[in-house]
Scaffold this motif. Structure first.
Motif, PDB file in Angstrom:
ATOM      1  N   ARG A 237      33.850  18.857  -3.898  1.00 17.18           N
ATOM      2  CA  ARG A 237      34.453  19.902  -3.061  1.00 17.18           C
ATOM      3  C   ARG A 237      33.794  19.898  -1.686  1.00 17.18           C
ATOM      4  N   PHE A 238      32.490  19.659  -1.686  1.00 12.63           N
ATOM      5  CA  PHE A 238      31.739  19.654  -0.443  1.00 12.63           C
ATOM      6  C   PHE A 238      32.289  18.578   0.497  1.00 12.63           C
ATOM      7  N   ILE A 239      32.614  17.419  -0.057  1.00 13.31           N
ATOM      8  CA  ILE A 239      33.186  16.339   0.750  1.00 13.31           C
ATOM      9  C   ILE A 239      34.491  16.799   1.383  1.00 13.31           C
ATOM     10  N   CYS A 240      35.281  17.488   0.576  1.00 16.00           N
ATOM     11  CA  CYS A 240      36.565  17.990   1.047  1.00 16.00           C
ATOM     12  C   CYS A 240      36.349  18.950   2.228  1.00 16.00           C
ATOM     13  N   SER A 241      35.426  19.886   2.073  1.00 20.19           N
ATOM     14  CA  SER A 241      35.166  20.847   3.153  1.00 20.19           C
ATOM     15  C   SER A 241      34.681  20.123   4.390  1.00 20.19           C
ATOM     16  N   LEU A 242      33.828  19.147   4.183  1.00 17.83           N
ATOM     17  CA  LEU A 242      33.292  18.391   5.303  1.00 17.83           C
ATOM     18  C   LEU A 242      34.422  17.714   6.070  1.00 17.83           C
ATOM     19  N   PHE A 279      29.102   7.827  13.455  1.00 22.98           N
ATOM     20  CA  PHE A 279      28.967   9.097  12.758  1.00 22.98           C
ATOM     21  C   PHE A 279      29.971   9.203  11.610  1.00 22.98           C
ATOM     22  N   ILE A 280      31.225   8.954  11.951  1.00 24.01           N
ATOM     23  CA  ILE A 280      32.264   9.049  10.921  1.00 24.01           C
ATOM     24  C   ILE A 280      32.062   7.980   9.854  1.00 24.01           C
ATOM     25  N   GLY A 281      31.665   6.778  10.295  1.00 24.81           N
ATOM     26  CA  GLY A 281      31.399   5.698   9.341  1.00 24.81           C
ATOM     27  C   GLY A 281      30.354   6.129   8.323  1.00 24.81           C
ATOM     28  N   GLY A 282      29.263   6.755   8.816  1.00 27.56           N
ATOM     29  CA  GLY A 282      28.185   7.207   7.920  1.00 27.56           C
ATOM     30  C   GLY A 282      28.689   8.239   6.942  1.00 27.56           C
ATOM     31  N   LEU A 283      29.400   9.226   7.459  1.00 27.12           N
ATOM     32  CA  LEU A 283      29.928  10.276   6.594  1.00 27.12           C
ATOM     33  C   LEU A 283      30.828   9.699   5.508  1.00 27.12           C
ATOM     34  N   GLN A 284      31.668   8.754   5.932  1.00 30.31           N
ATOM     35  CA  GLN A 284      32.593   8.174   4.955  1.00 30.31           C
ATOM     36  C   GLN A 284      31.855   7.415   3.866  1.00 30.31           C
ATOM     37  N   MET A 285      30.822   6.684   4.295  1.00 33.97           N
ATOM     38  CA  MET A 285      30.081   5.920   3.282  1.00 33.97           C
ATOM     39  C   MET A 285      29.393   6.846   2.290  1.00 33.97           C
ATOM     40  N   ILE A 286      28.797   7.926   2.806  1.00 36.14           N
ATOM     41  CA  ILE A 286      28.149   8.873   1.895  1.00 36.14           C
ATOM     42  C   ILE A 286      29.181   9.463   0.936  1.00 36.14           C
ATOM     43  N   SER A 287      30.334   9.822   1.485  1.00 41.76           N
ATOM     44  CA  SER A 287      31.372  10.433   0.650  1.00 41.76           C
ATOM     45  C   SER A 287      31.848   9.466  -0.428  1.00 41.76           C
ATOM     46  N   VAL A 288      32.086   8.242  -0.028  1.00 41.99           N
ATOM     47  CA  VAL A 288      32.523   7.256  -1.022  1.00 41.99           C
ATOM     48  C   VAL A 288      31.423   7.065  -2.071  1.00 41.99           C
ATOM     49  N   GLY A 289      30.166   7.100  -1.601  1.00 39.51           N
ATOM     50  CA  GLY A 289      29.044   6.960  -2.536  1.00 39.51           C
ATOM     51  C   GLY A 289      29.043   8.075  -3.570  1.00 39.51           C
ATOM     52  N   ILE A 290      29.266   9.304  -3.112  1.00 40.31           N
ATOM     53  CA  ILE A 290      29.263  10.433  -4.049  1.00 40.31           C
ATOM     54  C   ILE A 290      30.417  10.306  -5.038  1.00 40.31           C
ATOM     55  N   ILE A 291      31.586   9.971  -4.510  1.00 39.54           N
ATOM     56  CA  ILE A 291      32.728   9.776  -5.420  1.00 39.54           C
ATOM     57  C   ILE A 291      32.412   8.648  -6.395  1.00 39.54           C
ATOM     58  N   GLY A 292      31.799   7.585  -5.861  1.00 37.53           N
ATOM     59  CA  GLY A 292      31.425   6.448  -6.700  1.00 37.53           C
ATOM     60  C   GLY A 292      30.504   6.857  -7.832  1.00 37.53           C
ATOM     61  N   GLU A 293      29.628   7.813  -7.550  1.00 34.43           N
ATOM     62  CA  GLU A 293      28.713   8.296  -8.583  1.00 34.43           C
ATOM     63  C   GLU A 293      29.493   8.864  -9.777  1.00 34.43           C
ATOM     64  N   TYR A 294      30.523   9.622  -9.456  1.00 32.16           N
ATOM     65  CA  TYR A 294      31.349  10.194 -10.533  1.00 32.16           C
ATOM     66  C   TYR A 294      32.154   9.112 -11.246  1.00 32.16           C
ATOM     67  N   VAL A 295      32.649   8.157 -10.489  1.00 37.86           N
ATOM     68  CA  VAL A 295      33.391   7.060 -11.117  1.00 37.86           C
ATOM     69  C   VAL A 295      32.461   6.290 -12.056  1.00 37.86           C
TER      70      VAL A 295
END
Ligand code: UDP
Ligand code: MG
Length: 323
Positions: A237-242, A279-295
């Motif tokens: 959800r945090f990723i979504c808000s971000l 900046f956006i690249g970093g945010l996206q990578m972190i977000s994909v990483g978090i989603i990846g954790e759940y996957v």
């Protein structure tokens, strides 16, 4: 009177330095409880050897040969504290009415056992052992541990503050627990989910009297992260808000650029573009990483590999001998 066979489940990983002393103190404690008629004389202490590399298992075999109050399980390899605990709990629930889980190093005060058993006899199904203070912990351990509990509840994980894995559970709680098949284990998060009447007992946490902690900072962080992602989807959800925040910022910049354009100015280009991209690249990578954790977690859960494999079970060995 309720049935009152007590089993204590104690995971041990390279604990040869502490086992003798632990055995001595637990024997005193349980003998008194048996003498007072609070627990059955069929009660036992079950050590679970979690693939130790030292003489822990030999010691457990020896202890249980000498004294029928003690018994043991040995896992086929090291599977970590939580899995070792589950192995012990699942075997113990077949024989006991109430089960207490505890660490081998006696950092948790064994005098709390009396109160736990009393609460069980008075109708509680789960009794959480809670540390009333952390005077003996180092500043660092105290700080990180308390931060951990606060962060967990911020993330929406329902855990008992300052409670680790020192708890009494009834047989029926463990029977329901066995329906929780997850392989990413975080026991202290699961028991509050099961429900039933529960209470807490408070105790002072002692220092380890021998040997060293098997939970260095790296393992602790991994454990916390595991706990959060196993029990909460708040990071998603945090990723979504971000995403929304970034979108709003970009609209503001768009408006600014447009106004500048009308006024006949052009916005300076290179710096702004370069920073945005990184900046956006970093945010996206972190977000994909978090989603990846759940996957990744789903990947492990769908494989549903066994959580532990028992190599020796001294309870069975004894039965074989005497039957
Ligand atoms: N333990 C285990 N397997 C492991 C690591 C630890 O069974 O891979 C056991 C260990 O023997 C002890 C308990 O888990 O009984 C808690 O470990 P420790 O006391 O080192 O952790 P701390 O109290 O420092 O958090
Ligand atoms: Mg310890």
């Amino acid at each position: 009177m309720k049935n009152n066979i007590l089993y204590m489940v104690i995971p041990c990983y390279n604990e040869e330095e502490v086992l003798t002393e632990t055995t001595k103190r637990l024997k005193e404690k349980l003998s008194t409880l048996i003498h007072d008629g609070k627990i059955s004389k069929n009660s036992k202490v079950m050590y679970v050897n979690d693939g130790s590399k030292d003489k822990t298992w030999e010691l457990i075999e020896e202890i249980s040969k000498e004294d029928k109050l003690f018994t043991g399980l040995s896992l086929s390899r090291n599977r970590g504290h939580q899995n070792a605990l589950v192995a012990g709990l699942m075997v113990a629930k077949e024989h006991a009415d109430m089960i207490i889980s505890m660490d081998a190093d006696l950092q948790d005060d064994i005098n709390a056992i009396d109160e736990m058993v009393d609460n069980y006899l008075n109708g509680c199904d789960i009794v959480y052992g809670v540390r009333s203070s952390r005077k003996t912990d180092t500043f660092f351990k105290r700080f990180t541990a308390q931060g951990f509990y606060k962060f967990m509840s911020f993330m929406g994980v329902d855990i008992v503050y300052n409670h680790a894995d020192y708890r009494l559970t009834s047989k029926r709680v463990l029977e329901h627990f066995s329906d929780y098949k997850e392989v990413n284990l975080f026991l202290r998060g699961i028991f509050p989910l099961i429900g039933f009447k529960s209470t807490s007992v408070y105790y002072e946490r002692n220092e380890r009297f021998a040997g060293e902690s098997k939970y260095p900072l790296k393992k602790m962080l991994a454990f916390a992260w595991d706990g959060i992602t196993s029990f909460s989807v708040k990071p998603l959800r945090f990723i979504c808000s971000l995403g929304f925040v970034v979108l709003l910022v970009s609209i503001a910049i768009m408006v600014y650029a447009f106004i500048q354009k009308i006024c006949g100015n052009t916005v300076e280009g290179w710096t702004f573009l370069a920073i945005s991209i990184w900046f956006i690249g970093g945010l996206q990578m972190i977000s994909v990483g978090i989603i990846g954790e759940y996957v990744g977690k789903m990947y492990n859960e769908t494989k549903a590999r066994p959580r532990y494999i028992i190599e020796h079970n001294l309870l069975e060995r004894k039965n074989e001998k005497y039957s």
